[in-house]
Design a protein around this motif. Sequence first.
Motif, short mmCIF file in Angstrom:
data_model
loop_
_atom_site.label_atom_id
_atom_site.label_comp_id
_atom_site.label_asym_id
_atom_site.label_seq_id
_atom_site.Cartn_x
_atom_site.Cartn_y
_atom_site.Cartn_z
N LEU A 34 5.78 -12.45 -6.48
CA LEU A 34 6.32 -12.33 -5.12
C LEU A 34 6.96 -10.95 -4.85
N ALA A 35 6.71 -9.98 -5.74
CA ALA A 35 7.32 -8.65 -5.57
C ALA A 35 7.02 -8.01 -4.19
N PRO A 36 5.79 -8.13 -3.66
CA PRO A 36 5.56 -7.52 -2.33
C PRO A 36 6.40 -8.19 -1.23
N ALA A 37 6.63 -9.51 -1.33
CA ALA A 37 7.47 -10.19 -0.33
C ALA A 37 8.92 -9.71 -0.47
N HIS A 38 9.38 -9.59 -1.73
CA HIS A 38 10.73 -9.07 -2.02
C HIS A 38 10.87 -7.64 -1.48
N ALA A 39 9.85 -6.79 -1.77
CA ALA A 39 9.90 -5.38 -1.34
C ALA A 39 10.01 -5.28 0.18
N HIS A 40 9.17 -6.05 0.88
CA HIS A 40 9.16 -5.93 2.35
C HIS A 40 10.36 -6.60 3.01
N LEU A 41 10.89 -7.67 2.40
CA LEU A 41 12.12 -8.25 2.97
C LEU A 41 13.26 -7.24 2.82
N ASN A 42 13.26 -6.50 1.71
CA ASN A 42 14.27 -5.45 1.52
C ASN A 42 14.07 -4.27 2.47
N LEU A 43 12.81 -3.82 2.60
CA LEU A 43 12.57 -2.55 3.32
C LEU A 43 12.40 -2.73 4.82
N VAL A 44 11.63 -3.76 5.22
CA VAL A 44 11.45 -4.01 6.66
C VAL A 44 12.64 -4.82 7.19
N GLY A 45 13.25 -5.64 6.32
CA GLY A 45 14.40 -6.44 6.72
C GLY A 45 15.71 -5.69 6.56
N LEU A 81 8.33 -13.27 10.12
CA LEU A 81 6.92 -13.63 9.91
C LEU A 81 6.33 -12.85 8.74
N LEU A 82 6.67 -11.54 8.64
CA LEU A 82 6.00 -10.69 7.64
C LEU A 82 6.38 -11.05 6.20
N ALA A 83 7.69 -11.19 5.92
CA ALA A 83 8.09 -11.42 4.52
C ALA A 83 7.58 -12.77 3.99
N GLY A 101 2.60 -11.22 11.50
CA GLY A 101 3.86 -10.52 11.22
C GLY A 101 3.69 -9.01 11.23
N SER A 102 2.55 -8.53 10.69
CA SER A 102 2.28 -7.08 10.67
C SER A 102 2.19 -6.54 12.09
N LEU A 103 1.46 -7.27 12.95
CA LEU A 103 1.28 -6.80 14.33
C LEU A 103 2.61 -6.80 15.08
N VAL A 104 3.41 -7.85 14.89
CA VAL A 104 4.71 -7.92 15.57
C VAL A 104 5.63 -6.80 15.04
N THR A 105 5.54 -6.51 13.73
CA THR A 105 6.38 -5.45 13.14
C THR A 105 5.99 -4.08 13.68
N ILE A 106 4.69 -3.84 13.79
CA ILE A 106 4.25 -2.55 14.36
C ILE A 106 4.66 -2.45 15.83
N LEU A 107 4.52 -3.57 16.56
CA LEU A 107 4.93 -3.59 17.97
C LEU A 107 6.42 -3.26 18.08
C1 HEM Z 1 3.62 -3.59 9.53
C2 HEM Z 1 4.37 -3.41 8.48
C3 HEM Z 1 3.86 -3.32 7.07
C4 HEM Z 1 2.73 -3.82 6.49
C5 HEM Z 1 1.64 -4.66 7.12
C6 HEM Z 1 2.73 -3.41 5.10
C7 HEM Z 1 1.73 -3.74 4.18
C8 HEM Z 1 1.74 -3.35 2.86
C9 HEM Z 1 0.70 -3.66 1.90
C10 HEM Z 1 -0.58 -4.44 2.20
C11 HEM Z 1 1.09 -3.15 0.71
C12 HEM Z 1 0.33 -3.24 -0.64
C13 HEM Z 1 0.91 -4.42 -1.40
C14 HEM Z 1 0.27 -4.61 -2.78
O1 HEM Z 1 -0.65 -3.86 -3.14
O2 HEM Z 1 0.72 -5.53 -3.48
C15 HEM Z 1 2.37 -2.51 0.89
C16 HEM Z 1 3.11 -1.92 -0.10
C17 HEM Z 1 4.33 -1.33 0.09
N1 HEM Z 1 5.00 -1.20 1.29
FE1 HEM Z 1 4.45 -1.97 3.04
N2 HEM Z 1 3.85 -2.68 4.86
C18 HEM Z 1 4.56 -2.59 6.04
C19 HEM Z 1 5.73 -1.92 6.25
C20 HEM Z 1 6.44 -1.26 5.27
C21 HEM Z 1 7.68 -0.53 5.51
C22 HEM Z 1 8.34 -0.38 6.89
C23 HEM Z 1 8.09 -0.08 4.31
C24 HEM Z 1 9.32 0.73 3.95
C25 HEM Z 1 10.35 0.93 4.77
C26 HEM Z 1 7.11 -0.50 3.31
C27 HEM Z 1 7.16 -0.23 1.97
C28 HEM Z 1 6.20 -0.57 1.04
C29 HEM Z 1 6.31 -0.30 -0.38
C30 HEM Z 1 7.50 0.37 -1.08
C31 HEM Z 1 5.14 -0.78 -0.96
C32 HEM Z 1 4.79 -0.74 -2.45
C33 HEM Z 1 5.47 -1.92 -3.12
C34 HEM Z 1 4.59 -3.09 -3.31
O3 HEM Z 1 3.42 -2.94 -3.66
O4 HEM Z 1 5.06 -4.24 -3.11
N3 HEM Z 1 6.13 -1.22 3.93
N4 HEM Z 1 2.74 -2.65 2.21
#
Ligand code: HEM
Length: 124
Positions: A34-45, A81-83, A101-107
């Motif tokens: 669940l690291a990507p969910a954790h990462a995005h809840l931290n960074l987008v949240g 929605l995204l996390a 969630g991605s579309l709403v976040t970009i919006l």
């Molecule tokens: C519409 C918003 C976003 C979408 C759809 C998105 C989508 C993604 C996807 C598909 C990955 C690859 C995950 C993987 O390979 O496991 C990723 C990785 C990452 N994203 Fe995003 N992202 C978004 C916004 C952001 C924002 C705003 C940040 C930082 C402020 C961010 C930081 C990261 C980081 C640090 C990673 C690498 C960590 C990981 O793989 O979990 N993302 N993102």
Amino acid sequence: MRGLPFFCLASASLYALVAMSLGVYMAASHDHVLAPAHAHLNLVGWVSVALYGLYYHAMPAVAETRLAKIHVAAATLGVLLLAPGIALAVLGITEGVAAIGSLVTILSMLLFVAVVFTNRAKAA
Ligand code: HEM
Ligand code: HEM
């Protein structure tokens, strides 16, 4: 602190608490799926919404505008929605929630761009 800045920082800190709890769980269980969910809840949240809160705290007149409220509503819906959507996607359940969630976040970011540029003449 009240109004939109408080809402942003209160919700952002709750996102951080949930995301860090998930981080501790992942570290303890050695299961990082669940690291990507954790990462995005931290960074987008936590990070992004806290920055919105600090911006609106610095620009109180802007925080009172309808556009600012719509922006924060969209950003909140996007995080909520995204996390979980990323968690559902990496668990192989559905990608639909993450897609919406991605579309709403970009919006929401588009709305923030509009907020920043339309209010650039206002004093901090
Ligand atoms: C519409 C918003 C976003 C979408 C759809 C998105 C989508 C993604 C996807 C598909 C990955 C690859 C995950 C993987 O390979 O496991 C990723 C990785 C990452 N994203 Fe995003 N992202 C978004 C916004 C952001 C924002 C705003 C940040 C930082 C402020 C961010 C930081 C990261 C980081 C640090 C990673 C690498 C960590 C990981 O793989 O979990 N993302 N993102
Ligand atoms: C109690 C606090 C935290 C714990 C225990 C924790 C734990 C973890 C763990 C176990 C992973 C998986 C590492 C891996 O699989 O390689 C991870 C990934 C990640 N964490 Fe945290 N974390 C914490 C706080 C934070 C905070 C506050 C942020 C950002 C503001 C953050 C951002 C990230 C990112 C972006 C990744 C993905 C890294 C990658 O995929 O390369 N974490 N965290």
